[in-house]
Design an enzyme around this catalytic site. Structure first.
Site, PDB file in Angstrom:
ATOM      1  N   SER A 236      15.251   9.210  -0.168  1.00 56.40           N
ATOM      2  CA  SER A 236      14.660  10.287   0.620  1.00 56.40           C
ATOM      3  C   SER A 236      15.708  11.330   0.983  1.00 56.40           C
ATOM      4  O   SER A 236      15.476  12.541   0.875  1.00 56.40           O
ATOM      5  CB  SER A 236      14.024   9.728   1.902  1.00 56.40           C
ATOM      6  OG  SER A 236      12.921   8.898   1.623  1.00 56.40           O
TER       7      SER A 236
ATOM      8  N   SER B 207       9.534  11.165  -0.607  1.00 59.19           N
ATOM      9  CA  SER B 207      10.467  11.063   0.513  1.00 59.19           C
ATOM     10  C   SER B 207       9.696  10.789   1.796  1.00 59.19           C
ATOM     11  O   SER B 207       8.635  11.380   2.025  1.00 59.19           O
ATOM     12  CB  SER B 207      11.251  12.374   0.649  1.00 59.19           C
ATOM     13  OG  SER B 207      11.926  12.426   1.883  1.00 59.19           O
ATOM     14  N   LYS B 208      10.224   9.914   2.645  1.00 64.06           N
ATOM     15  CA  LYS B 208       9.654   9.719   3.977  1.00 64.06           C
ATOM     16  C   LYS B 208      10.283  10.765   4.900  1.00 64.06           C
ATOM     17  O   LYS B 208      11.197  10.473   5.666  1.00 64.06           O
ATOM     18  CB  LYS B 208       9.901   8.299   4.464  1.00 64.06           C
ATOM     19  CG  LYS B 208       8.996   7.266   3.813  1.00 64.06           C
ATOM     20  CD  LYS B 208       9.249   5.856   4.329  1.00 64.06           C
ATOM     21  CE  LYS B 208       8.770   5.653   5.751  1.00 64.06           C
ATOM     22  NZ  LYS B 208       7.291   5.642   5.874  1.00 64.06           N
ATOM     23  N   THR B 209       9.780  11.977   4.783  1.00 72.83           N
ATOM     24  CA  THR B 209      10.310  13.112   5.524  1.00 72.83           C
ATOM     25  C   THR B 209       9.679  13.181   6.910  1.00 72.83           C
ATOM     26  O   THR B 209       8.448  13.105   7.040  1.00 72.83           O
ATOM     27  CB  THR B 209      10.013  14.423   4.768  1.00 72.83           C
ATOM     28  OG1 THR B 209      10.525  14.312   3.435  1.00 72.83           O
ATOM     29  CG2 THR B 209      10.638  15.613   5.462  1.00 72.83           C
TER      30      THR B 209
ATOM     31  N   TYR C 108       4.918  13.921   8.608  1.00 67.97           N
ATOM     32  CA  TYR C 108       4.022  13.046   9.341  1.00 67.97           C
ATOM     33  C   TYR C 108       3.192  13.779  10.392  1.00 67.97           C
ATOM     34  O   TYR C 108       2.355  13.165  11.053  1.00 67.97           O
ATOM     35  CB  TYR C 108       4.797  11.855   9.910  1.00 67.97           C
ATOM     36  CG  TYR C 108       5.067  10.845   8.812  1.00 67.97           C
ATOM     37  CD1 TYR C 108       4.246   9.742   8.640  1.00 67.97           C
ATOM     38  CD2 TYR C 108       6.088  11.046   7.889  1.00 67.97           C
ATOM     39  CE1 TYR C 108       4.445   8.847   7.598  1.00 67.97           C
ATOM     40  CE2 TYR C 108       6.299  10.165   6.841  1.00 67.97           C
ATOM     41  CZ  TYR C 108       5.476   9.068   6.706  1.00 67.97           C
ATOM     42  OH  TYR C 108       5.677   8.198   5.650  1.00 67.97           O
TER      43      TYR C 108
END
Length: 304
Positions: free
Chosen positions: A63, A157-159, A163
């Site tokens: 990420s 990517s866990k950006t 969220y």
């Protein structure tokens, strides 16, 4: 909410929980440019163990690479920091949240020479969608919000900022009386939940959306690996919303959600309205694995 917890790992040092603070002008707070992970540690008969620690740390670094944020620590240092934080808080089971973020410095969209910071927190967290949800299934609403397009945001990517999309969808679902939301992608195909991957069962086949618009879930991959060992056919392909309505079974997977059955979507009962046999079989095996009761999967656990 987190009474009794002692320490958070910040930039290589364990600091007191109450002192784990950042400046109000921290860049990531304003613009969302940061990456995080969600990981679980489980209590087993041989002590506490983190589920797929290396895979989660690798995804965190992936990420960061996508976002062009270089963590000032190695993968081994982050892994060691996770274990140290669990121990410092005397937790036998917990959720783990490492985050890499851009710190205080220049404001504006381009952060120039702002420092890259890292924090790791741990806390007790039971069934994310409730114990009853794990046992009997949850009610899901297909949200009016579309999942992010692959060229609008980086979907692998866990950006942090991405969220907001999930938060808005979750709020909508809860306000409408449901337990969770399900996204369609910008082409109208089923994508994922607010923080979960989805599987359905049709004619004995386990089906999950292919990867273009969904996160490469670590629990998602684990479930597919488990299913194949159990000789359950697995297919990754596009799923339409009406195909979910006529599925025999459906469930969410994720670090927080674990394996949560879905009993209803958009006021339409899924199958019998109860967790189906394939869902229950995979859920039972998953919890045996994370509790250290399946020797064939011992490499998935890192004992602390």
């Amino acid at each position: 909410m987190f009474e009794g917890l002692k320490k958070i790992w910040m930039d290589g040092k364990l600091v007191d929980w109450a002192d784990a603070n950042v400046h109000v002008l921290t860049h990531t707070l304003h613009y969302g440019m940061g990456a995080f992970e969600g990981i679980r540690c489980y209590k087993t008969k041989n002590g506490s163990a983190v589920f797929k620690l290396q895979e989660h740390v690798d995804r965190l670094f992936d990420s960061c690479h996508i976002l062009q944020i270089a963590p000032p620590f190695t993968r081994d240092q982050i892994s060691s920091g996770i274990i140290a934080t669990i121990k410092a808080n005397d937790l036998k089971e917990c959720y783990i949240r490492p985050i890499v973020y851009i710190g205080y410095g220049a404001m504006g969209l381009y952060p120039k020479g702002n420092p890259i910071k890292v924090a790791i927190a741990t806390w007790p967290w039971g069934a994310y969608l409730g114990d009853d949800g794990l046992k009997n299934g949850i009610r899901v609403k297909i949200t009016s919000f579309a999942r992010l397009h692959v060229n609008i945001s980086m979907t692998k990517s866990k950006t942090c900022g991405d969220y907001v999309n999930s938060t808005m969808a979750k709020r909508e679902a809860i306000a409408c009386g449901y337990d969770e939301a399900l996204f369609l992608d910008t082409d109208g195909m089923v994508s994922e939940g607010t923080g979960q991957n989805i599987f359905i069962v049709r004619n004995g086949e386990l089906i999950t959306p292919s990867l273009p618009s969904v996160l490469e879930g670590i629990t998602r991959q684990s479930i597919m690996d488990m299913a194949r060992k159990l000789k359950i056919p697995v297919t990754e392909r596009g799923i339409t919303r009406d195909e979910i309505y006529i599925a025999e079974e459906a469930f969410f997977t994720g670090t927080a959600a674990e394996v949560t059955p879905i009993r209803e979507v958009d006021n339409r009962m899924i199958g019998s309205g109860k967790p189906g046999p394939i869902t229950k079989k995979l859920q039972k095996l998953f919890f045996k694995i994370v509790k250290g009761e399946e020797k064939a999967y011992k490499s998935w656990l890192t004992y602390i």
